[in-house]
Design a protein around this motif. Sequence first.
Motif, PDB file in Angstrom:
ATOM      1  N   PHE A  74      18.403 -49.230   2.660  1.00 35.57           N
ATOM      2  CA  PHE A  74      19.601 -49.177   1.926  1.00 35.57           C
ATOM      3  C   PHE A  74      19.318 -48.145   0.857  1.00 35.57           C
ATOM      4  CE2 PHE A  74      16.404 -51.843  -0.433  1.00 35.57           C
ATOM      5  CZ  PHE A  74      16.431 -51.482  -1.609  1.00 35.57           C
ATOM      6  N   LEU A  75      20.338 -47.873  -0.050  1.00 38.50           N
ATOM      7  CA  LEU A  75      20.559 -47.029  -1.198  1.00 38.50           C
ATOM      8  C   LEU A  75      21.065 -47.674  -2.120  1.00 38.50           C
ATOM      9  CD1 LEU A  75      20.202 -44.088  -2.386  1.00 38.50           C
ATOM     10  CD2 LEU A  75      22.494 -43.332  -1.416  1.00 38.50           C
ATOM     11  N   ALA A  76      20.533 -47.806  -3.480  1.00 39.55           N
ATOM     12  CA  ALA A  76      21.114 -48.208  -4.555  1.00 39.55           C
ATOM     13  C   ALA A  76      21.092 -47.370  -5.499  1.00 39.55           C
ATOM     14  CB  ALA A  76      20.370 -49.410  -5.177  1.00 39.55           C
ATOM     15  N   ALA A  77      22.083 -46.755  -6.402  1.00 40.70           N
ATOM     16  CA  ALA A  77      22.116 -45.756  -7.318  1.00 40.70           C
ATOM     17  C   ALA A  77      23.282 -46.139  -8.296  1.00 40.70           C
ATOM     18  CB  ALA A  77      22.278 -44.571  -6.491  1.00 40.70           C
ATOM     19  N   ALA A  78      22.693 -45.509  -9.477  1.00 38.71           N
ATOM     20  CA  ALA A  78      23.592 -45.512 -10.663  1.00 38.71           C
ATOM     21  C   ALA A  78      24.239 -43.983 -10.960  1.00 38.71           C
ATOM     22  CB  ALA A  78      23.014 -46.172 -11.980  1.00 38.71           C
ATOM     23  N   ASN A  79      25.518 -43.944 -11.195  1.00 42.66           N
ATOM     24  CA  ASN A  79      26.248 -43.067 -11.833  1.00 42.66           C
ATOM     25  C   ASN A  79      25.988 -41.657 -10.881  1.00 42.66           C
ATOM     26  OD1 ASN A  79      27.595 -43.465 -14.142  1.00 42.66           O
ATOM     27  ND2 ASN A  79      25.652 -43.308 -15.457  1.00 42.66           N
ATOM     28  N   VAL A  80      26.179 -41.816  -9.695  1.00 41.84           N
ATOM     29  CA  VAL A  80      26.243 -41.031  -8.514  1.00 41.84           C
ATOM     30  C   VAL A  80      27.586 -40.552  -7.866  1.00 41.84           C
ATOM     31  CG1 VAL A  80      25.065 -40.204  -6.216  1.00 41.84           C
ATOM     32  CG2 VAL A  80      23.517 -41.155  -7.905  1.00 41.84           C
ATOM     33  N   GLY A  81      27.935 -39.519  -7.820  1.00 39.74           N
ATOM     34  CA  GLY A  81      29.310 -39.390  -7.394  1.00 39.74           C
ATOM     35  C   GLY A  81      29.527 -39.836  -5.783  1.00 39.74           C
ATOM     36  N   VAL A  82      30.643 -40.379  -5.624  1.00 37.42           N
ATOM     37  CA  VAL A  82      30.997 -40.598  -4.239  1.00 37.42           C
ATOM     38  C   VAL A  82      32.254 -39.992  -3.886  1.00 37.42           C
ATOM     39  CG1 VAL A  82      31.863 -42.566  -2.735  1.00 37.42           C
ATOM     40  CG2 VAL A  82      30.349 -42.886  -4.294  1.00 37.42           C
TER      41      VAL A  82
END
Length: 270
Positions: A74-82
Motif C-alpha cells: 500500500f501507499l499512504a501519503a499526505a499532501n501529495v498531488g494526484v
Amino acid sequence: MSQTMSEVIPQTVVPIAGPDVSSGDEPDWDRILLAVHDLITEDDEPVDNLFSETQQRLLTEPLYSSWTTVGRPFLAAANVGVFQLMRNPGIVPDVLLSLDVEVPKDFWSKERRSYYIWEYGKAPDIVVEIVSNKEGGEDGHKKDKYARMRVGYYVIFDPLGELMPEMLTIYRWNDFKFERQPSSQFSPLGIGLTLWEGLYEEKHDTWLRWVDANGQLILTGKERADQEHARAEQEHARAEQGEQLLQQERQRTERLAEMLRQLGKNPDEI
C-alpha cells in the motif's frame, strides 16, 4: 484543507493526444515524458495549520508502524498531488491511501514524485480531506473531482463544523457517483476510521484515527513501543515474583529439614 494545484499556481493546460490506435501508431513516449516534466508537482507553499499537519501524520505514520494485518502492499501519503490526466491541474488531498500498488523505490525522479493515476493503474482507494474553513470546497468541487477520478471512498473530517452537519462524513463510489455511507468501516480494504478523543503529541483533542478490520485502533509507533515496554515490564515483574516465591519455598523446605534434624531424623531419608 488542501488545495488544488491550479488554486496555488495558475497553469496552462497542456493537452496530450493519445496514440491513433486504429492506424497502429505507437504512443509518442518522448512527448509524454516531456508533458510529465512540465507538470507542477510541488509548489512549496505552506498552506496547512498545525492541527491539520498533526492529523495528517496521525493518518499516515501508524499504517507503516503497525498495520501488519493487511498483508497487501500500500501507499499512504499526505499532501501529495494526484493527477488523473497527463496535464495540470492536479489535486492535493490531505491524506490518501491506495492498496495493491507498486510503490516506487526512487521518489526523486519527476515521473514518480506524485500520484499519477495512469502510472499506478488506479485511483486512490481512500482520500481524506480535513476542513479548516468554509473556503476549501471539500463538499463541492473537490468532491466532484474525486468522483470523476472514481476514488473508492471520500472522507470529509470537519472537526469544527465549518461545512458539514457531522464531524465525519463518508462517501462511497457506487454506480458512477458518490453516495453517503453511514458506516466508517471500509470492509473490502480491511480497515476503518473512528473518532478518538485522547492525547497525541502532547495535544488532547478529538482525532480521526484508523482501526483494523476488528475495530481495534491501529497504533502509532510510540503507542506500540509503549505497549511493548509495558508488556516487558509486566513480564519482568512476573519473573521477579516467581523468583520470590521460589526463594520462599526454599526457605520453607530448609526450616522443615531443620525441624526434622532436631527430632533426630535425617530429612534426606524421608
